[in-house]
Design a protein around this motif. Structure first.
Motif, short mmCIF file in Angstrom:
data_model
loop_
_atom_site.label_atom_id
_atom_site.label_comp_id
_atom_site.label_asym_id
_atom_site.label_seq_id
_atom_site.Cartn_x
_atom_site.Cartn_y
_atom_site.Cartn_z
N LEU A 1 -49.61 -2.54 -7.32
CA LEU A 1 -49.15 -3.93 -7.42
C LEU A 1 -47.63 -4.03 -7.43
CD1 LEU A 1 -51.58 -5.56 -10.01
CD2 LEU A 1 -51.31 -6.20 -7.62
N ASN A 2 -47.00 -3.12 -8.15
CA ASN A 2 -45.54 -3.13 -8.21
C ASN A 2 -44.93 -2.89 -6.83
OD1 ASN A 2 -42.93 -3.01 -9.74
ND2 ASN A 2 -42.94 -0.93 -8.94
N ASP A 3 -45.49 -1.91 -6.10
CA ASP A 3 -44.98 -1.62 -4.75
C ASP A 3 -45.24 -2.80 -3.81
OD1 ASP A 3 -44.19 0.83 -5.62
OD2 ASP A 3 -45.89 1.93 -4.80
N ILE A 4 -46.40 -3.44 -3.93
CA ILE A 4 -46.71 -4.60 -3.08
C ILE A 4 -45.73 -5.74 -3.37
CG2 ILE A 4 -48.40 -6.43 -2.67
CD1 ILE A 4 -50.59 -4.33 -3.08
N SER A 5 -45.44 -6.00 -4.65
CA SER A 5 -44.51 -7.07 -5.01
C SER A 5 -43.12 -6.80 -4.45
CB SER A 5 -44.45 -7.23 -6.53
OG SER A 5 -45.70 -7.62 -7.05
N ALA B 1 -60.20 -7.98 -15.05
CA ALA B 1 -60.03 -9.20 -15.85
C ALA B 1 -59.92 -8.91 -17.34
CB ALA B 1 -61.21 -10.14 -15.59
N HIS B 2 -60.43 -7.78 -17.80
CA HIS B 2 -60.37 -7.44 -19.23
C HIS B 2 -58.99 -6.99 -19.66
CE1 HIS B 2 -61.07 -3.69 -17.04
NE2 HIS B 2 -60.45 -3.08 -18.04
N ASP B 3 -58.14 -6.62 -18.69
CA ASP B 3 -56.78 -6.15 -18.99
C ASP B 3 -55.82 -7.32 -18.80
OD1 ASP B 3 -54.27 -4.95 -19.06
OD2 ASP B 3 -54.99 -3.08 -18.17
N GLY B 4 -55.36 -7.88 -19.91
CA GLY B 4 -54.52 -9.07 -19.84
C GLY B 4 -53.22 -8.84 -19.09
N ALA B 5 -52.52 -7.72 -19.36
CA ALA B 5 -51.25 -7.45 -18.69
C ALA B 5 -51.43 -7.28 -17.19
CB ALA B 5 -50.60 -6.21 -19.30
N LEU B 6 -52.49 -6.56 -16.81
CA LEU B 6 -52.74 -6.32 -15.39
C LEU B 6 -53.18 -7.61 -14.70
CD1 LEU B 6 -52.54 -3.99 -13.46
CD2 LEU B 6 -54.92 -3.41 -13.92
N THR B 7 -53.91 -8.45 -15.42
CA THR B 7 -54.31 -9.74 -14.83
C THR B 7 -53.10 -10.60 -14.52
OG1 THR B 7 -56.41 -9.69 -16.05
CG2 THR B 7 -55.65 -11.83 -15.24
N ARG B 8 -52.10 -10.59 -15.42
CA ARG B 8 -50.88 -11.34 -15.15
C ARG B 8 -50.14 -10.79 -13.94
NH1 ARG B 8 -50.74 -11.31 -20.83
NH2 ARG B 8 -49.39 -9.48 -20.84
N GLY C 1 -61.72 2.08 -11.06
CA GLY C 1 -61.36 1.55 -12.37
C GLY C 1 -60.09 2.15 -12.94
N LEU C 2 -59.14 2.55 -12.07
CA LEU C 2 -57.90 3.17 -12.52
C LEU C 2 -56.82 2.09 -12.65
CD1 LEU C 2 -57.95 6.35 -10.22
CD2 LEU C 2 -58.73 6.14 -12.60
N GLY C 3 -56.64 1.59 -13.87
CA GLY C 3 -55.71 0.50 -14.09
C GLY C 3 -54.27 0.89 -13.85
N HIS C 4 -53.87 2.12 -14.26
CA HIS C 4 -52.48 2.53 -14.09
C HIS C 4 -52.12 2.68 -12.62
CE1 HIS C 4 -54.96 6.19 -14.11
NE2 HIS C 4 -54.01 6.76 -13.40
N GLN C 5 -53.08 3.20 -11.82
CA GLN C 5 -52.82 3.32 -10.38
C GLN C 5 -52.76 1.94 -9.72
OE1 GLN C 5 -55.35 6.16 -8.47
NE2 GLN C 5 -54.79 5.49 -6.40
#
Length: 405
Positions: free
Chosen positions: A127-131, A211-218, A118-122
């Motif tokens: 995700l940034n590295d994958i992109s 799914a509860h984190d809108g920015a991370l979901t985007r 459940g570590l959203g920042h990690q």
């Protein structure tokens, strides 16, 4: 110390002719060559050459060559930037793409671990590295396509007057080093396809976790879009490269083989003479001599005997009848019978029952025709079923067909 972007691009705009000349000096340049270039391209109001050289070094545009004294070359980032701007793309080996895929596996595992904890920042960092890695693979694929097409255009124009063998060696290197390994890499069910499937499943599952984190979901949605674009464009790049290379590869291969064969034949001819080539035996060259007609008296007598022969009426050939092989499934008959039978709980079982004499190839062909003909609404079952045939056993999920509406 980081270079000032404003100062970098202002300097690049002022000394663009100099940078362009340095870009095409692939083997590097000495300090004396650099001074001469600066003096020939700069105006009288510009700083002295030593000052321009210091600016080139401080802005990270050039660097010293490690195995030479007082020699320089453009830094890799500047070369890449100019390559992109000038469309002078350089080829990326398939082995580099395999390394990228291994990095994607590591980042996917990192993303899975962040989701489990459940570590959203990690997860956001992963995700940034994958992109970024997906975009790097896409850009390398596009650069390979542009580089290959550019090389093919040069070989077709042949302004350097290269010999056939030399041109074939160049096109054969493109084929064997870049296209053939890439074909094996991106082929369905091979390494790349499986790894990208795993990444897609990971993005889908872990996106639901956050799914509860809108920015991370985007970010998850955007990353999946990048993955989809990569898969589409990489296949397009490969097929476009194949379309450009394959005709020239086949043509030059035939010409090269002909030239090599002719050279070898002339070499043998020069050493051992024309008889050593054994042309009649190897090529079966026919020899035909006309020395007279009907020298055989018995044959001549036979022809005299049939002189004035009148042939009788030829026997009649019966009318042809339409005959359809029992093992062949006629598409029109297939569609007509199926529409009368709908709904069907198991399409494959219905085909086997309706056409018991058809072979496995014809059964699979009829199955595919029905699926793409869109006769009715389709729904696959959840449990696989085995369909034994004399020559093979088919395994599939039952497909139910119902009438539309």
């Amino acid at each position: 110390m980081a270079a000032n972007p404003h100062g970098f691009f202002r300097f690049a705009a002022r000394y663009y002719p100099l940078l362009l000349d340095l870009f095409y000096r692939r083997e590097g340049f000495t300090e004396a060559d650099l001074r001469n270039l600066i003096e020939s391209t700069c105006a009288e109001s510009d700083p002295a050459p030593v000052t321009v050289i210091d600016q080139l070094l401080s802005l990270g545009i050039i660097e010293a060559i490690p195995d030479a004294t007082a020699s320089f070359e453009l830094t890799a980032p500047v070369q890449n930037l100019l390559s992109f701007l000038l469309r002078e793309h350089r080829l990326t080996s398939t082995k580099v793409l395999q390394v990228y895929l291994s990095d994607l596996d590591d980042l996917r595992e990192e993303l899975d671990g962040a989701a489990r904890q459940g570590l959203g920042h990690q997860a956001a960092r992963a995700l940034n590295d994958i992109s970024q890695l997906l975009e790097r693979i896409r850009q390398d694929s596009h650069s390979n396509r542009e580089a290959i097409i550019g090389e093919v255009v040069k070989l077709k124009a042949n302004r350097q007057r290269r010999k056939v063998r030399e041109r074939f060696e160049i096109i054969n290197r493109l084929w064997s080093r870049y296209l053939e390994p890439l074909r094996d890499l991106i082929d369905v069910s091979k390494a790349m396809d499986a790894r990208l499937d795993d990444l897609d499943r990971s993005l889908t599952a872990n996106g639901g976790t956050f799914a509860h984190d809108g920015a991370l979901t985007r970010e998850f949605s955007r990353c999946r879009a990048r993955l989809l674009r990569l898969r589409r464009e990489m296949v397009e790049d490969f097929h476009e490269s194949i379309r450009e290379v394959e005709p020239l590869y086949i043509s030059l291969k035939k010409e090269s083989e002909l030239v090599r064969g002719a050279s070898r034949a002339l070499e043998i001819l020069d050493r051992a003479g024309v008889a050593s080539l054994q042309l009649p035996d190897m090529m079966a060259i026919p020899i035909w001599r006309i020395e007279g007609t009907f020298s055989d008296t018995s044959l001549e007598a036979f022809f005299h005997g049939i002189k004035g022969y009148t042939p009788g009426e030829a026997p009649r050939i019966g009318d042809a009848q339409d005959h359809v092989r029992p093992e062949f499934i006629l598409p029109t008959d297939l569609y007509a019978r199926l529409e009368l039978t709908l709904p069907v709980d198991d399409l494959l079982a219905w085909i086997l029952e309706t056409y018991p004499e058809a072979g496995v190839g014809e059964v699979v062909r009829a199955y595919g025709r029905v699926i793409f003909h869109h006769i009715g609404t389709m729904q696959f079952g959840t449990v696989e079923r085995r369909y034994p045939l004399p020559e093979a056993t088919l395994v599939a999920r039952p497909l139910r067909l119902e009438k539309i509406g």
